[in-house]
Design an enzyme around this catalytic site. Structure first.
Site, PDB file in Angstrom:
ATOM      1  N   LYS A 216      -3.053  -1.641  -7.675  1.00 13.94           N
ATOM      2  CA  LYS A 216      -4.373  -2.250  -7.883  1.00 13.94           C
ATOM      3  C   LYS A 216      -4.506  -2.878  -9.260  1.00 13.94           C
ATOM      4  CE  LYS A 216      -6.720  -0.114  -4.075  1.00 13.94           C
ATOM      5  NZ  LYS A 216      -7.649   0.853  -3.532  1.00 13.94           N
ATOM      6  N   ARG A 251      -2.190   6.925  -0.820  1.00 18.13           N
ATOM      7  CA  ARG A 251      -1.988   5.752   0.047  1.00 18.13           C
ATOM      8  C   ARG A 251      -1.197   4.732  -0.763  1.00 18.13           C
ATOM      9  NH1 ARG A 251      -4.396   0.880   0.757  1.00 18.13           N
ATOM     10  NH2 ARG A 251      -4.565   0.066   2.874  1.00 18.13           N
TER      11      ARG A 251
END
Ligand code: HH2
Length: 270
Positions: A216, A251
């Protein structure tokens, strides 16, 4: 079919990401071909993924909305194929109709980035008796979510939201809930860091926590790596911190790297 999945069966569940989208922020366009997506998912399982998270709509800022039909066309054949090979699959969607069709195709878990706000989604999850990943995002509308700014106390707000959704889910009869603070969803660099640092406070909710920091943008800011696909080492660092602070699931895109890192953590941090 009698197959089921529980996050309680192992200390840390590795969830491997397969985005069947042209526009996901780090792997967009790579797995839109059916055979490529299947091969990638099987690779992730061989690398140590316990669950494969299939998504047909990007949640990144500025992503184009996908019609329900297109989303279904992207995810259902892949889920059917993976389920027929015995691969445990979760469906990453905010649409009840897509979740329902995905479960029909063999998905064993629903991953809802809008945190089961939609009563119809709750109904699908309860009806199917599958576990749900309930994620915090400041709004069910992804455009609003990514525009959001400013929490007085981000962890308190995440705990408040997840606690309320957890109560609703339990009352409705959801069999298993996993909570997720929603790293990067309407959160600043400081918010993301604070969440990782204070993840223990979310443990008080009494259910497994999933963290999804993989590649991210905040990791790009911290590491200076612009190319999202080049942020796997930063992702591993973030996820190891998360596990040490109580995460029971991560994840990730790079399953092999995370499995390798977790094997060291497991040996030392008993
Ligand atoms: N992050 C993304 C998508 N789904 N689900 C959960 N539970 N937690 C997350 O943090 C999360 C999620 C965004 O990442 P990615 O799938 O890699 O990108 P995109 O949404 O662009 O497809």
């Amino acid at each position: 079919m009698g197959r089921s999945f529980s996050f309680l069966d192992r200390a840390v569940t590795i969830v491997g990401i397969v985005n069947v989208t042209p526009d996901s922020f780090s792997d967009g366009g790579r797995f839109v071909e059916h055979d490529t997506a299947v091969a990638h998912a099987l690779r992730l399982v061989a690398d140590g993924a316990h669950l494969i998270d299939v998504g047909g709509e990007s949640t990144r800022p500025g992503a184009t909305a996908v019609s329900p039909d297109d989303e279904l066309r992207r995810v259902v054949p892949l889920i059917e194929d993976l389920a027929s090979r015995g691969v445990p699959v979760s469906i990453d969607t905010r649409r009840p109709s897509v979740a329902s069709a995905a479960i029909g195709a063999g998905a064993l878990v629903v991953n809802d980035v809008t945190g089961l706000r939609d009563p119809a989604m709750l109904e699908v999850v309860v009806g199917a008796g599958v576990p749900a990943i309930v994620m915090h995002a400041p709004s069910a509308d992804m455009t609003e979510t990514h525009r959001h700014s400013g929490y007085v106390d981000v962890v308190a707000e995440v705990v408040r939201f997840l606690g309320a959704q957890l109560d609703t889910a339990r009352e409705a009869g959801v069999s298993e809930v996993v909570v997720d603070p929603g790293i990067g969803f309407g959160k600043s660099l400081d918010d993301n860091i604070t969440i990782l640092r204070r993840l223990d406070e979310i443990s008080n909710l009494g259910c497994p926590i999933l963290v999804g920091a993989s590649r991210k943008r905040f990791l790009g800011t911290l590491s200076g790596v612009d190319d999202a696909a080049g942020r796997d080492a930063a992702s591993i660092a973030a996820h190891l911190i998360a596990v040490q602070h109580g995460a029971a699931a991560i994840r990730v895109h790079d399953v092999a790297g995370h499995a390798q890192a977790l094997s060291v953590l497991r040996a030392v941090d008993v």
